[in-house]
Scaffold this motif. Structure first.
Motif: not given
Length: 216
Positions: A207-210, A134-150
């Protein structure tokens, strides 16, 4: 006179009465078997065998039965409404009348035409724990956790981060499956989304979740 002799004489004396009684019982049984269905009977769909909710209903799983009209339960399925290919909400016993309450419709059926139920992996399990059906949400792509800082936006000189890709807006949560965080720290929810949004949500989940924001 022995007991056996007395018993034989008693049976002989009442043989006619016993024969008449047996004939009457046989006739009564035949009448019950041949008794026609009452004129006010209603044809209904019943289970032809014990059914499991784990398997779709097949044509051989159901048959037509008859009940007095006053005994037909509300929502009983009638001939021509056999739920072949559908799913059941729970086990059904052989001979049980199938009703609309026994049928499990598509999870997103109540959210309008063109919507489908989409499992979405939310990258933050604690955020997923804040929503309920019943909750209403907006969904956006999360940055993949495996992305290295550089490899991220910071490597470009520390400018503003790229704008998050909005995958779906104002979507209702259909279900929140039980279970804790997965190995990557995410959790699963199910949302009703438009058909053209389903592929993007599924790909982002893999890929990395939402990430989500809660509207209500």
């Amino acid at each position: 006179m022995t007991l056996r002799r007395r018993t034989a004489l008693a049976l002989a004396r009442h043989r006619g009465a016993l024969g008449t009684l047996c004939a009457a019982l046989a006739l009564a049984g035949a009448v019950l078997l041949l008794r026609p269905v009452p004129d006010d009977a209603t044809a209904v769909v019943v289970a032809a065998r014990d059914l499991s909710p784990l398997d779709p209903v097949s044509a051989s799983d159901v048959e037509v039965g008859a009940l007095p009209s006053s005994a037909v339960p509300a929502g009983a399925l009638r001939p021509g409404e056999e739920p072949v290919g559908g799913a059941l909400t729970g086990p059904v016993r052989r001979g049980e009348v199938l009703t609309d309450a026994r049928l499990s419709g598509p999870p997103a059926a109540g959210y309008g035409p063109g919507t489908v139920a989409v499992p979405v992996r939310v990258a933050d399990a604690q955020a997923a724990a804040l929503v309920a059906p019943g909750s209403r949400v907006d969904l956006v792509a999360a940055e993949p956790a495996a992305t290295a800082p550089d490899q991220g936006w910071a490597a470009s000189g520390g400018g503003p981060p790229p704008e998050a890709a909005v995958l779906a807006e104002d979507r209702p949560v259909v279900a929140v499956p039980e279970g804790g965080p997965d190995a990557a720290g995410g959790a699963l929810i199910v949302v009703a989304a438009a058909e053209d949004e389903a592929a993007g949500l599924a790909a982002a989940s893999a890929r990395g979740g939402v990430a989500l924001t809660i509207r209500s």
